[in-house]
Design a protein around this motif. Structure first.
Motif, PDB file in Angstrom:
ATOM      1  N   PHE A 282      17.225 -61.619 -21.352  1.00  0.00           N
ATOM      2  CA  PHE A 282      15.709 -61.218 -20.811  1.00  0.00           C
ATOM      3  C   PHE A 282      15.117 -60.871 -22.173  1.00  0.00           C
ATOM      4  O   PHE A 282      15.470 -60.461 -23.177  1.00  0.00           O
ATOM      5  CB  PHE A 282      15.987 -60.165 -19.956  1.00  0.00           C
ATOM      6  CG  PHE A 282      16.707 -60.276 -18.848  1.00  0.00           C
ATOM      7  CD1 PHE A 282      16.434 -61.038 -17.570  1.00  0.00           C
ATOM      8  CD2 PHE A 282      17.948 -59.615 -18.762  1.00  0.00           C
ATOM      9  CE1 PHE A 282      17.116 -61.332 -16.486  1.00  0.00           C
ATOM     10  CE2 PHE A 282      18.853 -59.924 -17.534  1.00  0.00           C
ATOM     11  CZ  PHE A 282      18.551 -60.739 -16.523  1.00  0.00           C
ATOM     12  N   TYR A 283      13.984 -60.522 -21.890  1.00  0.00           N
ATOM     13  CA  TYR A 283      12.820 -59.673 -22.769  1.00  0.00           C
ATOM     14  C   TYR A 283      12.386 -58.674 -21.984  1.00  0.00           C
ATOM     15  O   TYR A 283      12.269 -58.608 -20.739  1.00  0.00           O
ATOM     16  CB  TYR A 283      11.617 -60.542 -23.005  1.00  0.00           C
ATOM     17  CG  TYR A 283      11.620 -61.831 -23.608  1.00  0.00           C
ATOM     18  CD1 TYR A 283      12.456 -61.886 -24.987  1.00  0.00           C
ATOM     19  CD2 TYR A 283      11.406 -63.089 -23.395  1.00  0.00           C
ATOM     20  CE1 TYR A 283      12.536 -63.114 -25.700  1.00  0.00           C
ATOM     21  CE2 TYR A 283      11.142 -64.045 -23.884  1.00  0.00           C
ATOM     22  CZ  TYR A 283      11.941 -64.161 -25.252  1.00  0.00           C
ATOM     23  OH  TYR A 283      11.967 -65.315 -25.860  1.00  0.00           O
ATOM     24  N   ASP A 284      12.105 -57.498 -22.674  1.00  0.00           N
ATOM     25  CA  ASP A 284      11.699 -56.270 -21.785  1.00  0.00           C
ATOM     26  C   ASP A 284      10.269 -56.324 -21.725  1.00  0.00           C
ATOM     27  O   ASP A 284       9.873 -57.120 -22.164  1.00  0.00           O
ATOM     28  CB  ASP A 284      12.471 -54.962 -22.356  1.00  0.00           C
ATOM     29  CG  ASP A 284      11.683 -54.389 -23.579  1.00  0.00           C
ATOM     30  OD1 ASP A 284      10.956 -55.199 -24.436  1.00  0.00           O
ATOM     31  OD2 ASP A 284      12.054 -53.241 -23.964  1.00  0.00           O
ATOM     32  N   VAL A 285       9.874 -55.200 -21.106  1.00  0.00           N
ATOM     33  CA  VAL A 285       8.246 -55.299 -21.085  1.00  0.00           C
ATOM     34  C   VAL A 285       7.760 -55.463 -22.445  1.00  0.00           C
ATOM     35  O   VAL A 285       6.318 -55.667 -22.492  1.00  0.00           O
ATOM     36  CB  VAL A 285       7.788 -54.134 -20.205  1.00  0.00           C
ATOM     37  CG1 VAL A 285       7.897 -52.694 -21.133  1.00  0.00           C
ATOM     38  CG2 VAL A 285       6.656 -54.295 -19.778  1.00  0.00           C
ATOM     39  N   HIS A 286       8.272 -54.912 -23.367  1.00  0.00           N
ATOM     40  CA  HIS A 286       7.924 -54.786 -24.792  1.00  0.00           C
ATOM     41  C   HIS A 286       8.075 -56.266 -25.517  1.00  0.00           C
ATOM     42  O   HIS A 286       7.615 -56.459 -26.807  1.00  0.00           O
ATOM     43  CB  HIS A 286       7.969 -53.859 -25.599  1.00  0.00           C
ATOM     44  CG  HIS A 286       7.847 -52.564 -25.010  1.00  0.00           C
ATOM     45  ND1 HIS A 286       6.552 -51.810 -24.984  1.00  0.00           N
ATOM     46  CD2 HIS A 286       8.433 -51.484 -24.292  1.00  0.00           C
ATOM     47  CE1 HIS A 286       6.519 -50.766 -24.290  1.00  0.00           C
ATOM     48  NE2 HIS A 286       7.682 -50.548 -23.927  1.00  0.00           N
ATOM     49  N   GLY A 287       8.377 -57.059 -24.837  1.00  0.00           N
ATOM     50  CA  GLY A 287       8.960 -58.498 -25.460  1.00  0.00           C
ATOM     51  C   GLY A 287      10.119 -58.450 -26.390  1.00  0.00           C
ATOM     52  O   GLY A 287      10.424 -59.307 -27.327  1.00  0.00           O
ATOM     53  N   ARG A 288      10.945 -57.502 -26.218  1.00  0.00           N
ATOM     54  CA  ARG A 288      12.048 -57.466 -27.215  1.00  0.00           C
ATOM     55  C   ARG A 288      13.436 -57.845 -26.324  1.00  0.00           C
ATOM     56  O   ARG A 288      13.424 -58.190 -25.173  1.00  0.00           O
ATOM     57  CB  ARG A 288      12.616 -55.798 -27.384  1.00  0.00           C
ATOM     58  CG  ARG A 288      11.461 -55.272 -28.074  1.00  0.00           C
ATOM     59  CD  ARG A 288      11.708 -53.617 -28.114  1.00  0.00           C
ATOM     60  NE  ARG A 288      11.543 -53.082 -26.904  1.00  0.00           N
ATOM     61  CZ  ARG A 288      11.782 -51.992 -26.729  1.00  0.00           C
ATOM     62  NH1 ARG A 288      11.924 -50.859 -27.558  1.00  0.00           N
ATOM     63  NH2 ARG A 288      11.901 -51.238 -25.520  1.00  0.00           N
ATOM     64  N   ALA A 289      14.256 -58.706 -27.244  1.00  0.00           N
ATOM     65  CA  ALA A 289      15.572 -59.294 -26.774  1.00  0.00           C
ATOM     66  C   ALA A 289      16.256 -58.127 -26.204  1.00  0.00           C
ATOM     67  O   ALA A 289      16.635 -57.266 -26.725  1.00  0.00           O
ATOM     68  CB  ALA A 289      15.955 -60.017 -27.924  1.00  0.00           C
ATOM     69  N   VAL A 290      16.712 -58.890 -24.877  1.00  0.00           N
ATOM     70  CA  VAL A 290      17.755 -57.850 -24.316  1.00  0.00           C
ATOM     71  C   VAL A 290      18.930 -58.554 -23.829  1.00  0.00           C
ATOM     72  O   VAL A 290      19.243 -59.833 -23.456  1.00  0.00           O
ATOM     73  CB  VAL A 290      17.144 -57.435 -22.731  1.00  0.00           C
ATOM     74  CG1 VAL A 290      18.220 -56.673 -21.806  1.00  0.00           C
ATOM     75  CG2 VAL A 290      15.941 -56.651 -22.922  1.00  0.00           C
ATOM     76  N   LEU A 291      20.238 -57.985 -24.176  1.00  0.00           N
ATOM     77  CA  LEU A 291      21.383 -58.724 -24.066  1.00  0.00           C
ATOM     78  C   LEU A 291      22.456 -57.833 -22.827  1.00  0.00           C
ATOM     79  O   LEU A 291      21.949 -56.474 -22.513  1.00  0.00           O
ATOM     80  CB  LEU A 291      22.291 -58.585 -25.310  1.00  0.00           C
ATOM     81  CG  LEU A 291      21.727 -58.827 -26.581  1.00  0.00           C
ATOM     82  CD1 LEU A 291      22.669 -58.369 -27.750  1.00  0.00           C
ATOM     83  CD2 LEU A 291      21.354 -60.290 -26.715  1.00  0.00           C
ATOM     84  N   MET A 292      23.411 -58.247 -22.376  1.00  0.00           N
ATOM     85  CA  MET A 292      24.271 -57.492 -21.433  1.00  0.00           C
ATOM     86  C   MET A 292      25.243 -56.712 -22.435  1.00  0.00           C
ATOM     87  O   MET A 292      25.488 -57.353 -23.496  1.00  0.00           O
ATOM     88  CB  MET A 292      25.323 -58.440 -20.670  1.00  0.00           C
ATOM     89  CG  MET A 292      25.997 -57.741 -19.521  1.00  0.00           C
ATOM     90  SD  MET A 292      24.991 -56.992 -18.478  1.00  0.00           S
ATOM     91  CE  MET A 292      24.501 -58.489 -17.534  1.00  0.00           C
ATOM     92  N   ASP A 293      25.742 -55.602 -22.358  1.00  0.00           N
ATOM     93  CA  ASP A 293      26.432 -54.762 -23.231  1.00  0.00           C
ATOM     94  C   ASP A 293      27.916 -54.922 -22.858  1.00  0.00           C
ATOM     95  O   ASP A 293      28.462 -54.377 -21.746  1.00  0.00           O
ATOM     96  CB  ASP A 293      26.118 -53.230 -22.964  1.00  0.00           C
ATOM     97  CG  ASP A 293      26.799 -52.393 -24.191  1.00  0.00           C
ATOM     98  OD1 ASP A 293      27.498 -53.003 -24.794  1.00  0.00           O
ATOM     99  OD2 ASP A 293      26.452 -51.306 -24.225  1.00  0.00           O
TER     100      ASP A 293
END
Length: 110
Positions: free
Chosen positions: A72-83
């Motif tokens: 995903f991208y968060d609301v700020h456009g940053r890359a999001v991973l599963m931990d």
């Protein structure tokens, strides 16, 4: 010429597909102009939704060549991973993982 933004750098700059279509680069490196000044949120605001699905094939690349899919991208456009180190499978910002080198695009085999 316009092109889709696939991810954002740690500094908040948009990243587009570069020549060859396998590496994400800043638009100016690909000869594309975008009316975008960037955002400065590195380690700033906490991970926040709403989340946007990342395109298939987007991966975070770490030291040693290890890769993990960007979900995903968060609301700020940053890359999001599963931990994977968290038994509850919490989401984590890619930029907060110390050995992150870059975010790249791996197109699906034709």
């Amino acid at each position: 010429m316009t092109t889709p933004i696939y991810a954002f750098s740690n500094e908040g700059h948009p990243l587009v597909l570069g020549p060859g279509g396998t590496r994400l680069v800043r638009p100016e490196m690909a000869g594309v102009k975008l009316p975008y000044a960037g955002i400065d949120v590195q380690f700033g605001p906490p991970l926040a939704g709403p989340f946007t699905s990342a395109p298939a094939g987007l991966v975070a690349v770490f030291d040693g060549g290890r890769e993990r899919p960007v979900l995903f991208y968060d609301v700020h456009g940053r890359a999001v991973l599963m931990d994977p180190d968290d038994v509850t499978c919490d989401l984590v910002l890619a930029e907060t993982i110390p050995d992150l080198k870059r975010v790249d695009f791996r197109p699906a085999p034709a």
